[in-house]
Design a protein around this motif. Sequence first.
Motif, PDB file in Angstrom:
ATOM      1  N   ILE A   1      22.297  -0.167   0.181  1.00  0.00           N
ATOM      2  CA  ILE A   1      22.478  -1.373   1.003  1.00  0.00           C
ATOM      3  C   ILE A   1      21.937  -1.145   2.407  1.00  0.00           C
ATOM      4  CG2 ILE A   1      24.215  -2.840   2.119  1.00  0.00           C
ATOM      5  CD1 ILE A   1      25.922  -2.481  -0.437  1.00  0.00           C
ATOM      6  N   ARG A   2      22.227   0.017   2.983  1.00  0.00           N
ATOM      7  CA  ARG A   2      21.725   0.315   4.332  1.00  0.00           C
ATOM      8  C   ARG A   2      20.202   0.395   4.349  1.00  0.00           C
ATOM      9  NH1 ARG A   2      26.648   3.149   4.491  1.00  0.00           N
ATOM     10  NH2 ARG A   2      25.740   4.967   3.423  1.00  0.00           N
ATOM     11  N   GLU A   3      19.611   0.978   3.329  1.00  0.00           N
ATOM     12  CA  GLU A   3      18.144   1.038   3.258  1.00  0.00           C
ATOM     13  C   GLU A   3      17.546  -0.358   3.140  1.00  0.00           C
ATOM     14  OE1 GLU A   3      17.999   5.378   0.963  1.00  0.00           O
ATOM     15  OE2 GLU A   3      17.620   3.510  -0.126  1.00  0.00           O
ATOM     16  N   SER A   4      18.197  -1.208   2.342  1.00  0.00           N
ATOM     17  CA  SER A   4      17.697  -2.573   2.179  1.00  0.00           C
ATOM     18  C   SER A   4      17.794  -3.357   3.475  1.00  0.00           C
ATOM     19  CB  SER A   4      18.490  -3.282   1.074  1.00  0.00           C
ATOM     20  OG  SER A   4      18.103  -4.637   0.943  1.00  0.00           O
TER      21      SER A   4
ATOM     22  N   ALA B   1       0.830  -1.197   0.000  1.00  0.00           N
ATOM     23  CA  ALA B   1       0.000   0.000   0.000  1.00  0.00           C
ATOM     24  C   ALA B   1       0.869   1.253   0.000  1.00  0.00           C
ATOM     25  CB  ALA B   1      -0.916  -0.009   1.220  1.00  0.00           C
ATOM     26  N   HIS B   2       2.070   1.155   0.590  1.00  0.00           N
ATOM     27  CA  HIS B   2       2.964   2.300   0.657  1.00  0.00           C
ATOM     28  C   HIS B   2       4.253   1.981  -0.093  1.00  0.00           C
ATOM     29  CE1 HIS B   2       5.165   5.745   2.160  1.00  0.00           C
ATOM     30  NE2 HIS B   2       6.118   4.941   2.588  1.00  0.00           N
ATOM     31  N   TYR B   3       4.637   2.878  -0.997  1.00  0.00           N
ATOM     32  CA  TYR B   3       5.872   2.703  -1.752  1.00  0.00           C
ATOM     33  C   TYR B   3       6.958   3.560  -1.112  1.00  0.00           C
ATOM     34  CZ  TYR B   3       8.971   2.217  -5.776  1.00  0.00           C
ATOM     35  OH  TYR B   3      10.033   1.926  -6.603  1.00  0.00           O
ATOM     36  N   TYR B   4       8.084   2.929  -0.798  1.00  0.00           N
ATOM     37  CA  TYR B   4       9.169   3.640  -0.121  1.00  0.00           C
ATOM     38  C   TYR B   4       9.787   4.693  -1.033  1.00  0.00           C
ATOM     39  CZ  TYR B   4      13.703   4.590   1.986  1.00  0.00           C
ATOM     40  OH  TYR B   4      14.796   5.211   2.508  1.00  0.00           O
TER      41      TYR B   4
ATOM     42  N   TYR C   1      12.640  -1.460   2.216  1.00  0.00           N
ATOM     43  CA  TYR C   1      12.095  -1.857   0.918  1.00  0.00           C
ATOM     44  C   TYR C   1      11.026  -2.934   1.088  1.00  0.00           C
ATOM     45  CZ  TYR C   1      16.234   0.495  -0.956  1.00  0.00           C
ATOM     46  OH  TYR C   1      17.206   1.407  -1.264  1.00  0.00           O
ATOM     47  N   GLY C   2       9.872  -2.687   0.537  1.00  0.00           N
ATOM     48  CA  GLY C   2       8.795  -3.670   0.557  1.00  0.00           C
ATOM     49  C   GLY C   2       8.714  -4.433  -0.748  1.00  0.00           C
ATOM     50  N   GLN C   3       7.618  -5.149  -0.924  1.00  0.00           N
ATOM     51  CA  GLN C   3       7.453  -5.999  -2.101  1.00  0.00           C
ATOM     52  C   GLN C   3       7.380  -5.187  -3.386  1.00  0.00           C
ATOM     53  OE1 GLN C   3       7.422  -9.481  -1.815  1.00  0.00           O
ATOM     54  NE2 GLN C   3       7.764  -9.297  -4.019  1.00  0.00           N
TER      55      GLN C   3
END
Length: 288
Positions: A68-71, A10-13, A76-78
């Motif tokens: 990489i840190r964000e991941s 529902a929410h995109y990063y 990160y979602g689907q």
Amino acid sequence: MNVENGVHDAHYYVPAPSRWPVVGAIALFFLGLGAAFSINQMSIGNWSLLFGFAILLWMLFGWFGDVIRESESGSYGQQVDYSFRWGMSWFIFSEIMFFAAFFGALFYTRLISVPELGFFSDTQSLLWPQFHSDWPLATGPKTSSYQTMAAMGLPAINTAILLTSGATLTWAHWALINEKRGQLSAGLGITVLLGTLFLSLQMYEYHHAWSELHLTLSSGAYGATFYLLTGFHGMHVLVGTLILAVMWFRVQKGHFTPQHHFGFEAAAWYWHFVDVVWLLLFILVYWL
């Protein structure tokens, strides 16, 4: 919030504003400026190129580090995962088109232009006395004689090396899915070593071709297509080896899980693409 059954998040990063695109633009500016100065034999050109490459490396380390840190933080979602997969797919497609252009030039030269030049009986008088419409053209009006590269020897060894590297990478991927971290690290490490060995042997092959076979970029259409195709492929092997080395270091830090490891998958996709291109090169450039 994640929704099951394949529905997107529902929410995109959306990441915070980044300075890295500006840094990359500055790096490209100095690289372009350095290239222009170098072509005109100005001493400042080399310094500009060096400065541009240094800024570019800083950008790559910084930007990739942020991703990489964000991941790893779970940002990160689907839906982001889908975006990454589509982005990597289109990137590889663009690489396919890149090599298709050079293979197309090779086919046009071998199957169309050279046979057509030999179709007319007075071609030799129009071009040069020793002209024969056979591929590869052994001589030219401004080309010294050269020898072509044989398929057996180093090219065949390098083919076996790349095929083996694809197998070791698949072995590492299987280990990641089954949570066998030791095997994952070993498989990735072996793949990086095989990529490095391939590049080392290709450098030796180039030295042999240049110094002993007298095969250079100016050796007619054969020399140009040989070095462009194998050289650009070697550049892709270098990039792939560096990417896999980064994946190996990330594995040592405990990154990747069986459920979330697209960074590893993207590197594997790229490496298998490089393997397939080399098989085509070996068959069409060295063998046939």
